[in-house]
Design a protein around this motif. Structure first.
Motif, PDB file in Angstrom:
ATOM      1  N   MET A  51     -53.648   7.660  38.655  1.00  0.00           N
ATOM      2  CA  MET A  51     -52.354   8.299  38.903  1.00  0.00           C
ATOM      3  C   MET A  51     -51.757   7.775  40.215  1.00  0.00           C
ATOM      4  N   VAL A  54     -50.191   4.447  39.705  1.00  0.00           N
ATOM      5  CA  VAL A  54     -48.879   4.555  39.051  1.00  0.00           C
ATOM      6  C   VAL A  54     -47.832   5.019  40.076  1.00  0.00           C
ATOM      7  N   LEU A  55     -48.223   5.927  40.958  1.00  0.00           N
ATOM      8  CA  LEU A  55     -47.298   6.411  41.990  1.00  0.00           C
ATOM      9  C   LEU A  55     -46.922   5.283  42.949  1.00  0.00           C
ATOM     10  N   LYS A  58     -44.415   3.237  41.224  1.00  0.00           N
ATOM     11  CA  LYS A  58     -43.108   3.912  41.200  1.00  0.00           C
ATOM     12  C   LYS A  58     -42.454   3.888  42.582  1.00  0.00           C
ATOM     13  N   VAL A 129     -57.046  21.989  38.705  1.00  0.00           N
ATOM     14  CA  VAL A 129     -57.971  21.581  37.628  1.00  0.00           C
ATOM     15  C   VAL A 129     -59.059  20.662  38.162  1.00  0.00           C
ATOM     16  N   LYS A 152     -51.988  18.307  46.548  1.00  0.00           N
ATOM     17  CA  LYS A 152     -51.159  19.109  45.648  1.00  0.00           C
ATOM     18  C   LYS A 152     -51.369  20.584  45.982  1.00  0.00           C
ATOM     19  N   THR A 177     -45.795  18.605  42.794  1.00  0.00           N
ATOM     20  CA  THR A 177     -46.242  17.829  41.629  1.00  0.00           C
ATOM     21  C   THR A 177     -46.662  16.434  42.096  1.00  0.00           C
ATOM     22  N   ALA A 178     -47.412  15.750  41.266  1.00  0.00           N
ATOM     23  CA  ALA A 178     -47.903  14.418  41.640  1.00  0.00           C
ATOM     24  C   ALA A 178     -46.738  13.459  41.913  1.00  0.00           C
ATOM     25  N   LEU A 179     -45.662  13.575  41.135  1.00  0.00           N
ATOM     26  CA  LEU A 179     -44.535  12.649  41.332  1.00  0.00           C
ATOM     27  C   LEU A 179     -43.853  12.838  42.684  1.00  0.00           C
TER      28      LEU A 179
ATOM     29  N   MET B 243     -49.340   8.109  33.484  1.00  0.00           N
ATOM     30  CA  MET B 243     -47.877   8.176  33.569  1.00  0.00           C
ATOM     31  C   MET B 243     -47.367   9.392  32.788  1.00  0.00           C
ATOM     32  N   MET B 246     -48.112  12.825  34.537  1.00  0.00           N
ATOM     33  CA  MET B 246     -47.223  13.158  35.658  1.00  0.00           C
ATOM     34  C   MET B 246     -45.838  13.579  35.168  1.00  0.00           C
ATOM     35  N   GLU B 247     -45.412  12.983  34.075  1.00  0.00           N
ATOM     36  CA  GLU B 247     -44.122  13.407  33.506  1.00  0.00           C
ATOM     37  C   GLU B 247     -44.222  14.808  32.919  1.00  0.00           C
ATOM     38  N   GLU B 249     -46.085  17.139  33.892  1.00  0.00           N
ATOM     39  CA  GLU B 249     -46.124  18.091  35.013  1.00  0.00           C
ATOM     40  C   GLU B 249     -44.713  18.477  35.459  1.00  0.00           C
ATOM     41  N   GLN B 250     -43.809  17.513  35.396  1.00  0.00           N
ATOM     42  CA  GLN B 250     -42.410  17.801  35.750  1.00  0.00           C
ATOM     43  C   GLN B 250     -41.796  18.806  34.772  1.00  0.00           C
ATOM     44  N   SER B 254     -49.226  21.354  32.802  1.00  0.00           N
ATOM     45  CA  SER B 254     -50.254  20.780  33.659  1.00  0.00           C
ATOM     46  C   SER B 254     -51.464  20.424  32.805  1.00  0.00           C
ATOM     47  N   ILE B 255     -51.753  19.144  32.708  1.00  0.00           N
ATOM     48  CA  ILE B 255     -52.904  18.748  31.893  1.00  0.00           C
ATOM     49  C   ILE B 255     -53.942  18.051  32.764  1.00  0.00           C
TER      50      ILE B 255
END
Lengths: 200, 356
Positions: A51, A54-55, A58, A129, A152, A177-179, B243, B246-247, B249-250, B254-255
């Motif tokens: 993740m 990917v961040l 981005k 989690v 987070k 959130t992660a983003l 990817m 994270m989408e 989550e928006q 939440s997984i």
């Protein structure tokens, strides 16, 4: 006179309510900056490191390498180490290691980075989690050794990261959130020139 | 005086013996594949059977319909599996909804709502709730539709008796004997193996023959299980999974993201991912019916995990995965799927409002 007193109390209350948020904002944005190339890795073998990669994409970081389980050699070519903390039974099994050897390995990796004066950003971007006995052992062993924490919100419900940050004077940024990590990465890894973001 | 047997009596005896022998030799032969109430919509262009990919399955309880949804534009191929474990009902209902209301504008989607059709015939109470046999859902027209609530494993009568210890083929990994009937322990399967192995083999054949790019195997866990809301990815598919996570989550979903363990053999995402070029995923939503400690679980309306929400999460995850697959794949292999209603409505309204 009474009106002036009310105004003074209201002002005081306003300041008191705003300050904590202001303090966190200052802490999160202006005091830390790091250099590229960046090595992104996992301690605990969860999917959080992927993740983070990917961040980084981005955020437009120009130079970074993702290694799910980095070697000491990988650290030597980096100027910043991002370690994503979080244990996954499946991930540890896939890597063929147990939690004890993973923590020992993480300590060795961190020590090597410190020896080379490479700053360490510790991340927990998978939230609650990814909290539990195994993950907490990793967090308690390694987060205090980092130079900056990105966490987070939901991973800090018990205040563990606040405590680590306060006790070890490590700057910390909380994200919902992660983003939300994307703008933080853009800020702490400033592009030297415009071309940096598109060099290739 | 000896009693004379009538020729009819003798014929009846032979017939009975023949039927008995047939029943012993081919226990499932008389039953054939279980039928389900699935009403294909405009998006379905063709109905196939799994036996089209392994003729030996034809007429057996392991055969199952394969709905083909072809887009107007050529593209990639997606395989959606529901009912690998037919007591994990949200996956079945999500697959049925895709068949009844889904549309494909680019690429081809293969939907198998009842991957283990033998197991879907009835529930033997694997999780302690044998009373759960049917799901009743009322549509917006007021019609009451009924859906099988099946079992986790292939019906014992459809397969040779369980071995004492199940040795997974071809890894040699050992499991308890009953796992010989678990579809998600038998990949890649065997063309001449047990019914469960044959079903796995046929699915693998489909993936290879149809050049499937993405496969999603929809599952459920107990509501308090650590598996709840978990997306498991084949290692090659982890970036797409990250990817998507994270989408999601928006969007307030939440997984927990996980990758497949190398030493876990026989699982769909592991074996299909290893043996073909497919991006393989498995999604788990929480099902109250898989909690042995809940008395009379309400599969549809339990406020902790209502069925419409679970179906919403399954479909939303698929959409997020396909969107991100499209980002990393050549445009000519893109897969575009839609529903004639905003998916978010599924999270707030009863499932029956969307079924045909």
């Amino acid at each position: 006179m009474r009106r002036a007193l009310y105004l003074l109390v209201a002002f005081g209350l306003g300041v008191a309510l705003t300050l904590p948020a202001f303090a966190q904002e200052v802490q999160t944005t202006s005091i830390v900056s790091f250099e590229q190339p960046v090595l992104i890795t996992s301690i605990g073998q969860s999917a959080g490191a992927m993740m983070a990669m990917v961040l980084a994409q981005k955020a437009g970081l120009s130079s970074f390498v993702y290694k799910q389980r980095a070697s000491l050699k990988d650290v030597e070519v980096a100027k910043t180490l991002i370690a994503v903390l979080g244990a996954s039974g499946k991930g540890l099994g896939a890597a063929g290691v147990d939690i004890d050897s993973e923590i020992a390995w993480g300590k060795k990796l961190f020590a090597h980075a410190k020896e080379l004066k490479i700053p360490i950003i510790a991340m927990q971007i998978e939230g609650e989690v990814r909290r539990g006995p195994m993950s907490d052992r990793i967090i308690n062993a390694l987060a205090p050794q980092s130079d900056y924490l990105i966490v987070k919100d939901s991973a800090n419900k018990d205040g563990l990261f606040t405590k680590i940050s306060t006790e070890n004077k490590i700057p910390i940024t909380f994200v919902k959130t992660a983003l939300d990590v994307v703008p933080i990465l853009q800020e702490i890894f400033p592009a030297k020139e415009k071309g940096d973001m598109n060099n290739g | 005086m000896a009693r004379r047997k009538s020729p009819l009596y003798s014929l009846g005896g032979w017939l009975l013996l023949f039927l008995l022998l047939l029943g012993v030799t081919f226990p499932g032969l008389g039953l054939g594949p279980t039928s389900h109430d699935v009403r294909p919509g405009y998006g379905v262009s063709e109905l196939r059977w799994l036996s089209d990919y392994l003729p030996a399955l034809k007429g057996t309880p392991g055969d199952t319909p394969v709905y083909v949804m072809k887009g107007k534009k050529e593209g990639g191929v997606f395989l959606l599996l529901g009912g690998t474990h037919p007591d994990e009902i949200a996956g079945i209902m999500a697959a049925i909804l895709a068949v009844e209301r889904g549309n494909v504008s680019q690429g081809t989607v293969f939907v198998i709502p009842h991957a283990n059709n033998s197991a879907s015939r009835h529930n033997n109470g694997h999780w302690g709730h044998p009373e759960l046999q049917w799901l009743e859902i009322t549509t917006s027209f007021g019609e009451r539709r009924h859906f099988h609530y099946g079992d986790r494993l292939t019906q014992p009568e459809d397969q040779v008796p369980d071995p004492k210890e199940f040795v997974q083929y071809p890894s040699g990994e050992k499991f308890p004997g009953y796992e010989a009937r678990n579809l998600n322990r038998n990949y890649p399967g065997k063309p001449d193996g047990t019914l469960t192995q044959q079903v796995c083999f046929a699915i693998l054949q489909l993936v290879e023959k149809e050049r499937v790019d993405v496969v999603m195997d929809m599952h459920e866990s107990g509501i308090s299980s650590r598996m709840a809301y978990m997306l498991v990815c084949h290692p090659r598919a982890l970036q797409i999974g990250a990817m998507a996570a994270m989408e999601l989550e928006q969007d307030g979903i939440s997984i927990k993201l996980e990758t497949a363990r190398k030493e876990f053999h026989g699982l769909s995402y592991r074996e299909l991912g290893d043996r073909t070029g497919v991006y393989a995923f498995l999604m788990e939503t929480p099902n109250p019916g898989q909690e042995p400690n809940i008395d009379h679980p309400d599969i549809i309306h339990d406020p902790r995990a209502p069925l419409n929400h679970r179906v919403y999460v399954q479909l939303k995850t698929i959409f997020a995965l396909l969107e991100n697959y499209n980002l990393v794949s050549p445009p000519e292999r893109a897969i575009r799927v839609s529903f004639p209603f905003p998916l978010e409505k599924l999270d707030t309204e009863e499932l029956g409002a969307f079924l045909r």
